[in-house]
Design a protein around this motif. Structure first.
Motif, PDB file in Angstrom:
ATOM      1  N   LEU A  54       0.867  -1.176   0.000  1.00 37.38           N
ATOM      2  CA  LEU A  54       0.000   0.000   0.000  1.00 37.38           C
ATOM      3  C   LEU A  54       0.906   1.230   0.000  1.00 37.38           C
ATOM      4  CD1 LEU A  54      -2.644   1.634   0.352  1.00 37.38           C
ATOM      5  CD2 LEU A  54      -2.455   1.199   2.812  1.00 37.38           C
ATOM      6  N   VAL A  55       0.854   2.014  -1.057  1.00 33.87           N
ATOM      7  CA  VAL A  55       1.700   3.201  -1.156  1.00 33.87           C
ATOM      8  C   VAL A  55       1.044   4.338  -0.383  1.00 33.87           C
ATOM      9  CG1 VAL A  55       2.687   4.914  -2.724  1.00 33.87           C
ATOM     10  CG2 VAL A  55       2.680   2.495  -3.354  1.00 33.87           C
ATOM     11  N   LEU A  56       1.807   4.931   0.524  1.00 31.76           N
ATOM     12  CA  LEU A  56       1.324   6.062   1.307  1.00 31.76           C
ATOM     13  C   LEU A  56       1.852   7.385   0.765  1.00 31.76           C
ATOM     14  CD1 LEU A  56       1.753   4.459   4.833  1.00 31.76           C
ATOM     15  CD2 LEU A  56      -0.323   4.601   3.447  1.00 31.76           C
ATOM     16  N   ASP A  57       3.054   7.364   0.164  1.00 31.61           N
ATOM     17  CA  ASP A  57       3.660   8.568  -0.391  1.00 31.61           C
ATOM     18  C   ASP A  57       4.621   8.147  -1.500  1.00 31.61           C
ATOM     19  OD1 ASP A  57       4.173  11.463  -0.338  1.00 31.61           O
ATOM     20  OD2 ASP A  57       6.167  10.898   0.368  1.00 31.61           O
ATOM     21  N   GLY A  58       4.644   8.893  -2.594  1.00 27.74           N
ATOM     22  CA  GLY A  58       5.547   8.583  -3.697  1.00 27.74           C
ATOM     23  C   GLY A  58       4.916   7.627  -4.688  1.00 27.74           C
ATOM     24  N   ARG A  59       5.768   6.999  -5.497  1.00 24.83           N
ATOM     25  CA  ARG A  59       5.315   6.051  -6.512  1.00 24.83           C
ATOM     26  C   ARG A  59       6.151   4.784  -6.406  1.00 24.83           C
ATOM     27  NH1 ARG A  59       1.630   7.956  -9.436  1.00 24.83           N
ATOM     28  NH2 ARG A  59       1.723   6.461 -11.129  1.00 24.83           N
ATOM     29  N   LEU A  60       5.503   3.648  -6.580  1.00 26.19           N
ATOM     30  CA  LEU A  60       6.160   2.349  -6.515  1.00 26.19           C
ATOM     31  C   LEU A  60       5.735   1.535  -7.721  1.00 26.19           C
ATOM     32  CD1 LEU A  60       7.769   0.160  -4.836  1.00 26.19           C
ATOM     33  CD2 LEU A  60       5.527  -0.528  -3.947  1.00 26.19           C
ATOM     34  N   THR A  61       6.693   0.921  -8.367  1.00 28.34           N
ATOM     35  CA  THR A  61       6.388   0.000  -9.457  1.00 28.34           C
ATOM     36  C   THR A  61       6.701  -1.411  -8.990  1.00 28.34           C
ATOM     37  OG1 THR A  61       6.875   1.648 -11.154  1.00 28.34           O
ATOM     38  CG2 THR A  61       6.923  -0.662 -11.835  1.00 28.34           C
ATOM     39  N   ASP A  68       4.218  -4.523 -15.587  1.00 27.26           N
ATOM     40  CA  ASP A  68       4.540  -3.683 -14.434  1.00 27.26           C
ATOM     41  C   ASP A  68       3.247  -3.115 -13.874  1.00 27.26           C
ATOM     42  OD1 ASP A  68       7.220  -4.100 -14.952  1.00 27.26           O
ATOM     43  OD2 ASP A  68       7.601  -2.087 -15.710  1.00 27.26           O
ATOM     44  N   VAL A  69       3.165  -3.011 -12.557  1.00 26.38           N
ATOM     45  CA  VAL A  69       2.031  -2.387 -11.884  1.00 26.38           C
ATOM     46  C   VAL A  69       2.589  -1.176 -11.133  1.00 26.38           C
ATOM     47  CG1 VAL A  69       0.212  -2.656 -10.166  1.00 26.38           C
ATOM     48  CG2 VAL A  69       0.864  -4.603 -11.614  1.00 26.38           C
ATOM     49  N   THR A  70       2.148   0.033 -11.522  1.00 25.50           N
ATOM     50  CA  THR A  70       2.641   1.259 -10.899  1.00 25.50           C
ATOM     51  C   THR A  70       1.572   1.808  -9.971  1.00 25.50           C
ATOM     52  OG1 THR A  70       4.057   1.713 -12.788  1.00 25.50           O
ATOM     53  CG2 THR A  70       3.578   3.555 -11.330  1.00 25.50           C
ATOM     54  N   LEU A  71       1.997   2.107  -8.740  1.00 20.74           N
ATOM     55  CA  LEU A  71       1.090   2.566  -7.697  1.00 20.74           C
ATOM     56  C   LEU A  71       1.474   3.962  -7.227  1.00 20.74           C
ATOM     57  CD1 LEU A  71       1.255  -0.655  -5.499  1.00 20.74           C
ATOM     58  CD2 LEU A  71      -0.486  -0.104  -7.201  1.00 20.74           C
ATOM     59  N   LEU A  76      -3.074   0.220  -3.713  1.00 25.21           N
ATOM     60  CA  LEU A  76      -2.450  -1.003  -3.237  1.00 25.21           C
ATOM     61  C   LEU A  76      -2.472  -2.065  -4.309  1.00 25.21           C
ATOM     62  CD1 LEU A  76      -4.627  -3.476  -2.451  1.00 25.21           C
ATOM     63  CD2 LEU A  76      -5.131  -1.946  -0.574  1.00 25.21           C
ATOM     64  N   PHE A  77      -1.597  -3.041  -4.124  1.00 23.18           N
ATOM     65  CA  PHE A  77      -1.527  -4.194  -5.019  1.00 23.18           C
ATOM     66  C   PHE A  77      -1.142  -5.397  -4.183  1.00 23.18           C
ATOM     67  CE2 PHE A  77       0.848  -7.025  -7.935  1.00 23.18           C
ATOM     68  CZ  PHE A  77      -0.153  -7.270  -8.861  1.00 23.18           C
ATOM     69  N   HIS A  85       8.442 -11.198  -8.365  1.00 25.25           N
ATOM     70  CA  HIS A  85       8.242  -9.756  -8.488  1.00 25.25           C
ATOM     71  C   HIS A  85       9.498  -9.021  -8.036  1.00 25.25           C
ATOM     72  CE1 HIS A  85       7.057 -10.853  -4.398  1.00 25.25           C
ATOM     73  NE2 HIS A  85       7.273  -9.600  -4.020  1.00 25.25           N
ATOM     74  N   CYS A  86       9.587  -7.755  -8.457  1.00 24.55           N
ATOM     75  CA  CYS A  86      10.722  -6.913  -8.092  1.00 24.55           C
ATOM     76  C   CYS A  86      10.227  -5.483  -7.928  1.00 24.55           C
ATOM     77  CB  CYS A  86      11.806  -6.976  -9.174  1.00 24.55           C
ATOM     78  SG  CYS A  86      13.257  -5.959  -8.796  1.00 24.55           S
ATOM     79  N   PRO A  87      10.066  -5.020  -6.681  1.00 25.72           N
ATOM     80  CA  PRO A  87       9.655  -3.637  -6.463  1.00 25.72           C
ATOM     81  C   PRO A  87      10.772  -2.663  -6.843  1.00 25.72           C
ATOM     82  CG  PRO A  87       9.299  -4.990  -4.500  1.00 25.72           C
ATOM     83  CD  PRO A  87      10.149  -5.770  -5.434  1.00 25.72           C
ATOM     84  N   ARG A  88      10.361  -1.484  -7.316  1.00 23.82           N
ATOM     85  CA  ARG A  88      11.342  -0.444  -7.627  1.00 23.82           C
ATOM     86  C   ARG A  88      10.677   0.918  -7.529  1.00 23.82           C
ATOM     87  NH1 ARG A  88      11.899   2.233 -12.024  1.00 23.82           N
ATOM     88  NH2 ARG A  88      14.152   2.201 -11.846  1.00 23.82           N
ATOM     89  N   SER A  89      11.512   1.946  -7.282  1.00 23.82           N
ATOM     90  CA  SER A  89      11.014   3.311  -7.221  1.00 23.82           C
ATOM     91  C   SER A  89      12.139   4.257  -7.621  1.00 23.82           C
ATOM     92  CB  SER A  89      10.537   3.636  -5.800  1.00 23.82           C
ATOM     93  OG  SER A  89       9.998   4.933  -5.743  1.00 23.82           O
ATOM     94  N   ASP A  90      11.854   5.164  -8.548  1.00 16.45           N
ATOM     95  CA  ASP A  90      12.870   6.119  -8.993  1.00 16.45           C
ATOM     96  C   ASP A  90      13.202   7.136  -7.910  1.00 16.45           C
ATOM     97  OD1 ASP A  90      13.110   4.914 -11.503  1.00 16.45           O
ATOM     98  OD2 ASP A  90      11.487   6.137 -12.341  1.00 16.45           O
ATOM     99  N   THR A  91      12.206   7.517  -7.128  1.00 14.68           N
ATOM    100  CA  THR A  91      12.407   8.432  -6.011  1.00 14.68           C
ATOM    101  C   THR A  91      11.862   7.745  -4.761  1.00 14.68           C
ATOM    102  OG1 THR A  91      10.271   9.497  -6.383  1.00 14.68           O
ATOM    103  CG2 THR A  91      12.182  10.484  -7.476  1.00 14.68           C
ATOM    104  N   GLU A  92      12.188   8.277  -3.605  1.00 16.21           N
ATOM    105  CA  GLU A  92      11.750   7.610  -2.375  1.00 16.21           C
ATOM    106  C   GLU A  92      10.234   7.513  -2.296  1.00 16.21           C
ATOM    107  OE1 GLU A  92      13.618   7.919   1.769  1.00 16.21           O
ATOM    108  OE2 GLU A  92      11.878   9.265   1.876  1.00 16.21           O
TER     109      GLU A  92
END
Length: 120
Positions: A54-61, A68-71, A76-77, A85-92
């Motif tokens: 569950l993303v609370l702040d920012g973006r998560l792929t 890819d599922v971008t949140l 949530l996913f 799977h492999c989570p990633r985020s360009d910024t925090e």
């Protein structure tokens, strides 16, 4: 655990490291964890359990082998058990995880990013 309300923002202020989940609550046999993420994690799976992000702040792929599922915040996913799977985020990004107690963050892969879960 305290019987007081858990202030998620205050809990996030207690740590700065990435990819190191922190335990903030328990629900039956499940753990509620907070994690800050940035960059790429490792490809892994959890053979015995689903995993909720569950993303609370920012973006998560959440990278999956077929898509890819971008949140964004408030999204949530659930990664089904056994799905690589492999989570990633360009910024925090700040993420809440819900998973059974004892789940290892790197699943079946292990390695340097495997974290001991600390309660905060």
């Amino acid at each position: 655990m305290s019987e007081d309300a858990v202030d998620l923002n205050a809990k996030f202020d207690l740590f700065s490291e990435h990819w190191s989940p922190k335990l903030v609550a328990r629900l039956n046999d499940y753990e509620v964890k907070l994690v800050k993420v940035k960059g790429d994690f490792v490809w892994h799976s959890h053979e015995e359990t689903d995993e909720l992000f569950l993303v609370l702040d920012g973006r998560l792929t959440i990278q999956l082998r077929d898509r890819d599922v971008t949140l964004g915040p408030g999204q949530l996913f659930v990664v089904p058990r056994g799905v690589e799977h492999c989570p990633r985020s360009d910024t925090e990004a700040k993420v809440l995880l819900l998973e059974p107690a004892g789940v290892v963050n790197t699943g079946d892969t292990g390695g340097a990013l495997t974290a001991e879960v600390e309660q905060i």
